[in-house]
Design a protein around this motif. Structure first.
Motif, PDB file in Angstrom:
ATOM      1  N   SER A   1       9.158  -4.306   2.922  1.00  0.00           N
ATOM      2  CA  SER A   1      10.528  -3.881   3.213  1.00  0.00           C
ATOM      3  C   SER A   1      10.637  -3.252   4.602  1.00  0.00           C
ATOM      4  O   SER A   1      11.638  -3.441   5.303  1.00  0.00           O
ATOM      5  CB  SER A   1      11.011  -2.889   2.155  1.00  0.00           C
ATOM      6  OG  SER A   1      11.138  -3.502   0.891  1.00  0.00           O
ATOM      7  N   ALA A   2       9.603  -2.501   5.001  1.00  0.00           N
ATOM      8  CA  ALA A   2       9.616  -1.895   6.325  1.00  0.00           C
ATOM      9  C   ALA A   2       9.554  -2.958   7.417  1.00  0.00           C
ATOM     10  O   ALA A   2      10.273  -2.879   8.424  1.00  0.00           O
ATOM     11  CB  ALA A   2       8.448  -0.918   6.465  1.00  0.00           C
ATOM     12  N   ALA A   3       8.718  -3.962   7.233  1.00  0.00           N
ATOM     13  CA  ALA A   3       8.615  -5.041   8.218  1.00  0.00           C
ATOM     14  C   ALA A   3       9.936  -5.794   8.341  1.00  0.00           C
ATOM     15  O   ALA A   3      10.369  -6.143   9.451  1.00  0.00           O
ATOM     16  CB  ALA A   3       7.486  -5.995   7.827  1.00  0.00           C
TER      17      ALA A   3
ATOM     18  N   THR B   1       6.376   5.201  -5.832  1.00  0.00           N
ATOM     19  CA  THR B   1       5.414   4.101  -5.708  1.00  0.00           C
ATOM     20  C   THR B   1       5.807   3.123  -4.603  1.00  0.00           C
ATOM     21  O   THR B   1       4.972   2.687  -3.815  1.00  0.00           O
ATOM     22  CB  THR B   1       5.301   3.348  -7.045  1.00  0.00           C
ATOM     23  OG1 THR B   1       4.825   4.246  -8.052  1.00  0.00           O
ATOM     24  CG2 THR B   1       4.357   2.162  -6.926  1.00  0.00           C
ATOM     25  N   PHE B   2       7.083   2.780  -4.565  1.00  0.00           N
ATOM     26  CA  PHE B   2       7.524   1.763  -3.607  1.00  0.00           C
ATOM     27  C   PHE B   2       8.228   2.357  -2.388  1.00  0.00           C
ATOM     28  O   PHE B   2       8.822   1.617  -1.602  1.00  0.00           O
ATOM     29  CB  PHE B   2       8.422   0.741  -4.298  1.00  0.00           C
ATOM     30  CG  PHE B   2       7.695  -0.084  -5.329  1.00  0.00           C
ATOM     31  CD1 PHE B   2       6.680  -0.950  -4.963  1.00  0.00           C
ATOM     32  CD2 PHE B   2       8.010   0.026  -6.675  1.00  0.00           C
ATOM     33  CE1 PHE B   2       6.000  -1.703  -5.912  1.00  0.00           C
ATOM     34  CE2 PHE B   2       7.336  -0.721  -7.631  1.00  0.00           C
ATOM     35  CZ  PHE B   2       6.326  -1.587  -7.249  1.00  0.00           C
ATOM     36  N   GLY B   3       8.208   3.686  -2.222  1.00  0.00           N
ATOM     37  CA  GLY B   3       8.781   4.291  -1.028  1.00  0.00           C
ATOM     38  C   GLY B   3       7.962   3.926   0.197  1.00  0.00           C
ATOM     39  O   GLY B   3       6.764   4.179   0.245  1.00  0.00           O
TER      40      GLY B   3
ATOM     41  N   PHE C   1       0.872  -1.169   0.000  1.00  0.00           N
ATOM     42  CA  PHE C   1       0.000   0.000   0.000  1.00  0.00           C
ATOM     43  C   PHE C   1       0.910   1.219   0.000  1.00  0.00           C
ATOM     44  O   PHE C   1       1.922   1.242   0.699  1.00  0.00           O
ATOM     45  CB  PHE C   1      -0.945   0.043   1.207  1.00  0.00           C
ATOM     46  CG  PHE C   1      -2.105   0.971   0.996  1.00  0.00           C
ATOM     47  CD1 PHE C   1      -3.208   0.550   0.274  1.00  0.00           C
ATOM     48  CD2 PHE C   1      -2.066   2.280   1.470  1.00  0.00           C
ATOM     49  CE1 PHE C   1      -4.276   1.408   0.041  1.00  0.00           C
ATOM     50  CE2 PHE C   1      -3.118   3.146   1.243  1.00  0.00           C
ATOM     51  CZ  PHE C   1      -4.226   2.708   0.524  1.00  0.00           C
ATOM     52  N   PRO C   2       0.591   2.254  -0.802  1.00  0.00           N
ATOM     53  CA  PRO C   2       1.495   3.406  -0.879  1.00  0.00           C
ATOM     54  C   PRO C   2       1.422   4.275   0.367  1.00  0.00           C
ATOM     55  O   PRO C   2       0.395   4.319   1.048  1.00  0.00           O
ATOM     56  CB  PRO C   2       0.968   4.166  -2.106  1.00  0.00           C
ATOM     57  CG  PRO C   2      -0.488   3.829  -2.149  1.00  0.00           C
ATOM     58  CD  PRO C   2      -0.572   2.401  -1.699  1.00  0.00           C
ATOM     59  N   ALA C   3       2.537   4.973   0.623  1.00  0.00           N
ATOM     60  CA  ALA C   3       2.585   5.892   1.768  1.00  0.00           C
ATOM     61  C   ALA C   3       2.156   7.287   1.334  1.00  0.00           C
ATOM     62  O   ALA C   3       2.831   8.283   1.608  1.00  0.00           O
ATOM     63  CB  ALA C   3       3.992   5.910   2.349  1.00  0.00           C
ATOM     64  N   TRP C   4       1.019   7.369   0.672  1.00  0.00           N
ATOM     65  CA  TRP C   4       0.518   8.631   0.111  1.00  0.00           C
ATOM     66  C   TRP C   4      -0.730   9.057   0.882  1.00  0.00           C
ATOM     67  O   TRP C   4      -1.855   8.778   0.482  1.00  0.00           O
ATOM     68  CB  TRP C   4       0.167   8.461  -1.361  1.00  0.00           C
ATOM     69  CG  TRP C   4       1.331   8.210  -2.271  1.00  0.00           C
ATOM     70  CD1 TRP C   4       2.431   7.448  -2.016  1.00  0.00           C
ATOM     71  CD2 TRP C   4       1.508   8.723  -3.595  1.00  0.00           C
ATOM     72  NE1 TRP C   4       3.281   7.441  -3.088  1.00  0.00           N
ATOM     73  CE2 TRP C   4       2.739   8.213  -4.075  1.00  0.00           C
ATOM     74  CE3 TRP C   4       0.744   9.551  -4.410  1.00  0.00           C
ATOM     75  CZ2 TRP C   4       3.213   8.520  -5.347  1.00  0.00           C
ATOM     76  CZ3 TRP C   4       1.223   9.851  -5.676  1.00  0.00           C
ATOM     77  CH2 TRP C   4       2.454   9.348  -6.131  1.00  0.00           C
ATOM     78  N   GLY C   5      -0.533   9.692   2.013  1.00  0.00           N
ATOM     79  CA  GLY C   5      -1.654  10.210   2.792  1.00  0.00           C
ATOM     80  C   GLY C   5      -2.341   9.169   3.649  1.00  0.00           C
ATOM     81  O   GLY C   5      -3.224   9.513   4.434  1.00  0.00           O
ATOM     82  N   ILE C   6      -1.970   7.913   3.491  1.00  0.00           N
ATOM     83  CA  ILE C   6      -2.500   6.826   4.318  1.00  0.00           C
ATOM     84  C   ILE C   6      -1.310   5.959   4.712  1.00  0.00           C
ATOM     85  O   ILE C   6      -0.457   5.670   3.877  1.00  0.00           O
ATOM     86  CB  ILE C   6      -3.540   5.987   3.549  1.00  0.00           C
ATOM     87  CG1 ILE C   6      -4.705   6.864   3.082  1.00  0.00           C
ATOM     88  CG2 ILE C   6      -4.054   4.839   4.419  1.00  0.00           C
ATOM     89  CD1 ILE C   6      -5.690   6.140   2.183  1.00  0.00           C
TER      90      ILE C   6
END
Length: 466
Positions: free
Chosen positions: A337-339, A330-332, A93-98
């Motif tokens: 990857s964060a987990a 898109t993949f930032g 899920f993108p880090a775009w406002g959510i």
């Protein structure tokens, strides 16, 4: 002239189906492709701990952590399991406002580890994107705070900061830029900290460091302080072979940046996450930047991820009214990857990897320094688990090799010979010829000894050919 596309494989060379597919379809990074039309490419099949295993079954010591990346070593089940668990729960899920849970948790973890008020984490897919982000945010920050002319960046000669058009403009390697010019305008250079070839104060490390730092002030004044937004520096400069900052260097750079209201960016894409024995290398070298860029070791390569970490001063205008940063990837901040990165940082803490590097860095350096008895080795330099061996034609005069000799040494002979002898590392001649070494942080004296022995044997062989 025969083009690469027209070169056919020699009939006597046997290609497996996989190698043939690679020859016909894979375009590799930073690689001359013509040779692979006539000989099979080496394929790494699997890895475990500090060891790589190729498609021929050969064990190869990973002396570069992949690409300064695999801090905790290869084959860690818990990292693979963390990726699978998160992918099953929420793959993307993108880090775009959510937000997603692992992205918030990782931002919180990084903010706690970063120095001072560097509390705001903007995730990217990798290091070049993090540098690109830092420059863009610096430009916009000064526009929002009433200094719209501040847009230029000072970096160091021969420094590498990435391949995107902006990051490449910050990079100080002219040969890497020629094919892509004109670049983004605004990148300017100052002296680096190559003490082995110091143009001034070659007998006094502290004086040389102050001289090099003052060249940054000179560059700011030359361009005009009202036009310079940032100074971008690696704690230990990668390109050129591990240029370590002299004592007092970064403290003087910090003073200069404060004097002219210029942001100090610590590019730690290589240096962060234990490479020098601290989570962020600026901590080890005693300075607090305004921005940190990082990537590589954040996940130990088990997932692509990078970040720009900014201080509260930079974030403040972006919290006002309708202001926002019109930038993203898109993949930032990819949740998988964060987990993985969170579990990677758990491993660091549980196994004490930062302290392990601090405990072993002197032994690594002293083991590599044994190579100074070879006529071809001019200098051994580095810090933590990040070292460079500079090769010279004449040790007394520090004379380097000519273009033809460098072509043979760095491009044709050493990469294959070192791998054949069981060591993956990085022969490089973007400045002067060097061999770079950065093994996984789980390495110890046994690996140091093996590295030294393989490099020694390989250099003894090549000396006879030059």
């Amino acid at each position: 002239m025969t083009t690469t596309a027209n070169v056919q494989a020699e009939p006597s060379v046997s290609f497996s189906p996989l190698q043939a597919a690679g020859r016909d379809h894979l375009w590799m990074h930073f690689s001359r492709m013509a040779p692979f039309q006539q000989r099979p490419m080496r394929i790494i099949d699997h890895a475990d701990g500090v060891n790589l295993f190729d498609d021929r079954g050969q064990r190869i010591l990973d002396g570069l952590s992949g690409l300064f990346v695999v801090q905790v070593g290869h084959g860690r089940d818990e990292l693979a399991e963390a990726a699978a668990k998160q992918a099953k729960k929420l793959a993307y899920f993108p880090a775009w406002g959510i937000a997603t849970e692992p992205v918030i948790e990782l931002a919180d973890r990084l903010a706690a580890a970063a120095p001072g008020s560097l509390n705001r984490v903007f995730f990217t897919s990798g290091g070049g994107e993090a540098v690109e982000t830092a420059w863009k945010v610096a430009k916009q920050y000064f526009k929002l705070t009433g200094k719209p002319m501040k847009h230029k960046v000072i970096s160091r000669t021969a420094a590498y900061h990435g391949t995107t058009q902006g990051a490449l403009a910050i990079t100080g390697l002219p040969a890497m830029k020629q094919a892509f010019e004109p670049l983004t305008p605004g990148g300017f250079r100052a002296a680096n900290t190559d003490f082995f070839r110091a143009p001034e104060h070659g007998d006094d490390l502290v004086a040389f460091g102050l001289w090099a730092a003052n060249r940054i002030e000179e560059a700011i004044l030359q361009e005009g302080p009202d036009t310079v937004a940032a100074v971008v520096l690696e704690p230990v400069q990668n390109s050129g072979g591990c240029f370590v900052p002299p004592p007092g260097y970064f403290q003087r750079v910090r003073e200069i940046c404060d004097k002219y209201d210029v942001l100090l960016v610590s590019d730690e894409v290589i240096c962060a996450f234990g490479r020098h024995g601290t989570t962020f290398a600026c901590e080890k070298f005693g300075y607090e930047p305004d921005i940190i860029t990082c990537a590589k070791g954040m996940s130990s390569g088990y997932g692509p991820i990078g970040a720009m970490i900014a201080n509260e001063r930079i974030m403040e205008p972006f919290l006002q009214g309708t202001n926002f940063f019109p930038h993203g990837y898109t993949f930032g901040g990819h949740p998988v990857s964060a987990a993985v990165s969170l579990v990677n940082l758990d491993i660091f803490e549980r196994e004490g990897l930062n302290q392990r590097v601090l405990d072993n860095e002197a032994a690594f350096g002293s083991t590599l320094s044994k190579l100074l008895d070879l006529p071809i080795v001019g200098d051994v330099r580095g810090d933590g688990y990040f070292w460079g061996i500079e090769l010279v034609k004449d040790k007394a005069s520090k004379q380097s090799f000519d273009a033809a000799e460098r072509e043979f040494l760095i491009k044709q002979y050493l990469p294959g010979a070192l791998m054949d002898n069981g060591l993956y590392c990085r022969p490089d001649d973007r400045v002067n010829p060097v061999i770079q070494l950065a093994p996984p942080l789980i390495s110890g004296q046994a690996e140091f000894d093996e590295i030294e022995q393989i490099v020694r044997a390989t250099l003894q062989d090549v000396q006879a050919l030059l």
